[in-house]
Design a protein around this motif. Structure first.
Motif, PDB file in Angstrom:
ATOM      1  N   GLN A 122     -18.278 -57.039  57.446  1.00 44.26           N
ATOM      2  CA  GLN A 122     -19.078 -55.633  56.892  1.00 44.26           C
ATOM      3  C   GLN A 122     -18.164 -54.773  56.922  1.00 44.26           C
ATOM      4  O   GLN A 122     -17.221 -54.645  57.530  1.00 44.26           O
ATOM      5  CB  GLN A 122     -19.808 -55.784  58.373  1.00 44.26           C
ATOM      6  N   ARG A 123     -18.786 -54.007  56.144  1.00 49.85           N
ATOM      7  CA  ARG A 123     -17.997 -52.792  55.538  1.00 49.85           C
ATOM      8  C   ARG A 123     -17.636 -51.730  56.686  1.00 49.85           C
ATOM      9  O   ARG A 123     -18.546 -51.335  57.215  1.00 49.85           O
ATOM     10  CB  ARG A 123     -18.419 -52.074  54.202  1.00 49.85           C
ATOM     11  N   PRO A 124     -16.544 -51.329  57.180  1.00 46.23           N
ATOM     12  CA  PRO A 124     -16.430 -50.329  58.103  1.00 46.23           C
ATOM     13  C   PRO A 124     -16.830 -48.935  57.703  1.00 46.23           C
ATOM     14  O   PRO A 124     -16.808 -48.864  56.289  1.00 46.23           O
ATOM     15  CB  PRO A 124     -14.739 -50.372  58.302  1.00 46.23           C
ATOM     16  N   ALA A 125     -16.930 -48.081  58.493  1.00 49.07           N
ATOM     17  CA  ALA A 125     -17.501 -46.615  57.909  1.00 49.07           C
ATOM     18  C   ALA A 125     -16.724 -46.039  56.836  1.00 49.07           C
ATOM     19  O   ALA A 125     -17.163 -45.220  56.317  1.00 49.07           O
ATOM     20  CB  ALA A 125     -18.043 -45.781  59.257  1.00 49.07           C
ATOM     21  N   ASP A 126     -15.344 -45.999  57.202  1.00 51.20           N
ATOM     22  CA  ASP A 126     -14.431 -45.366  56.407  1.00 51.20           C
ATOM     23  C   ASP A 126     -14.083 -46.291  55.280  1.00 51.20           C
ATOM     24  O   ASP A 126     -13.206 -45.487  54.350  1.00 51.20           O
ATOM     25  CB  ASP A 126     -12.848 -44.926  57.251  1.00 51.20           C
ATOM     26  N   SER A 127     -14.672 -47.142  54.757  1.00 52.14           N
ATOM     27  CA  SER A 127     -14.432 -47.834  53.584  1.00 52.14           C
ATOM     28  C   SER A 127     -15.152 -47.339  52.376  1.00 52.14           C
ATOM     29  O   SER A 127     -16.610 -46.931  52.497  1.00 52.14           O
ATOM     30  CB  SER A 127     -14.654 -49.388  53.656  1.00 52.14           C
ATOM     31  N   ASN A 128     -14.745 -47.354  51.235  1.00 56.85           N
ATOM     32  CA  ASN A 128     -15.531 -47.102  49.815  1.00 56.85           C
ATOM     33  C   ASN A 128     -15.620 -48.291  49.362  1.00 56.85           C
ATOM     34  O   ASN A 128     -15.908 -48.251  47.871  1.00 56.85           O
ATOM     35  CB  ASN A 128     -14.564 -45.994  49.043  1.00 56.85           C
ATOM     36  N   ALA A 129     -15.791 -49.600  49.660  1.00 57.66           N
ATOM     37  CA  ALA A 129     -16.125 -50.696  49.077  1.00 57.66           C
ATOM     38  C   ALA A 129     -17.448 -50.729  48.501  1.00 57.66           C
ATOM     39  O   ALA A 129     -18.452 -49.855  48.854  1.00 57.66           O
ATOM     40  CB  ALA A 129     -15.955 -52.059  50.157  1.00 57.66           C
ATOM     41  N   ARG A 130     -17.455 -51.552  47.376  1.00 58.52           N
ATOM     42  CA  ARG A 130     -18.564 -51.736  46.584  1.00 58.52           C
ATOM     43  C   ARG A 130     -19.869 -52.098  47.335  1.00 58.52           C
ATOM     44  O   ARG A 130     -21.137 -51.677  47.113  1.00 58.52           O
ATOM     45  CB  ARG A 130     -18.566 -52.674  45.442  1.00 58.52           C
TER      46      ARG A 130
END
Length: 193
Positions: free
Chosen positions: A172-180
């Motif tokens: 799961q995407r961490p809060a600080d990630s800009n992943a799609r």
């Protein structure tokens, strides 16, 4: 008055008492050892108890739920269940992490590796075949399984008679990630020879 022979009565009593005592013993019958769990680890690694996952790995509830749903889908199609493989799951989670942190969605790793190369790196030997299903954005195991079942590309992986083992990776995407995508899923399928 008719005489009753004592011998048949005595024999009957003896057999009844013997039956009661032998069927009510305090010592339990011997328990058969269950067969060993199937494993995707080569024998040499099982004996050495080596862990080849490059990070600490314990399957999470989403990964285990995808595994459960996969085998449930297979059962409805009269297919044998797949065997869980921790190493394949570790590789699958690693690929999901790679896709998230490097912001891509494809089967080839950011280092150019194929699923087969990634599985071989962690020591899965004598492997035949090998395929992966990937997905991004689905929030639950039920959603991702349905998406794969609806996909002409990934449905055959879930319903293949050729695969025996599977590993599932979720990240799961961490809060600080800009992943799609907010979530990344990988499911590795293969056969051990």
């Amino acid at each position: 008055m008719k005489k009753i022979s004592v011998l048949p009565v005595a024999l009957a009593a003896f057999f009844i008492v013997s039956f009661v005592f032998t069927s009510c013993r305090s010592d339990p019958p011997p328990v058969e050892e269950p067969p060993p769990e199937p494993s995707c680890l080569p024998e040499s690694l099982r004996e050495a108890e080596q862990v080849l996952c490059p990070f600490e790995f314990e399957p999470n509830e989403f990964e285990l739920r995808v595994f459960e749903l996969t085998n449930r889908v297979r059962a409805t199609h009269r297919l044998p269940p797949l065997i869980w493989c921790d190493l394949a799951a570790c590789v699958a989670r690693g690929h999901s992490m790679d896709m998230l942190y490097n912001n891509f969605m494809r089967h080839t790793g950011s280092d150019g590796s194929s699923i087969r190369e990634r599985l071989e790196r962690v020591g899965i030997e004598n492997m035949r075949g090998g395929s992966a299903s990937i997905a991004g954005g689905w929030l639950t195991p039920e959603e991702v399984i349905q998406a794969w079942m609806d996909s002409p590309r990934y449905r055959p992986n879930l319903l293949s008679r050729d695969f025996t083992h599977v590993g599932v990776g979720f990240f799961q995407r961490p809060a600080d990630s800009n992943a799609r995508f907010a979530t990344y899923w990988t499911q590795n399928f293969f056969v051990l020879e």
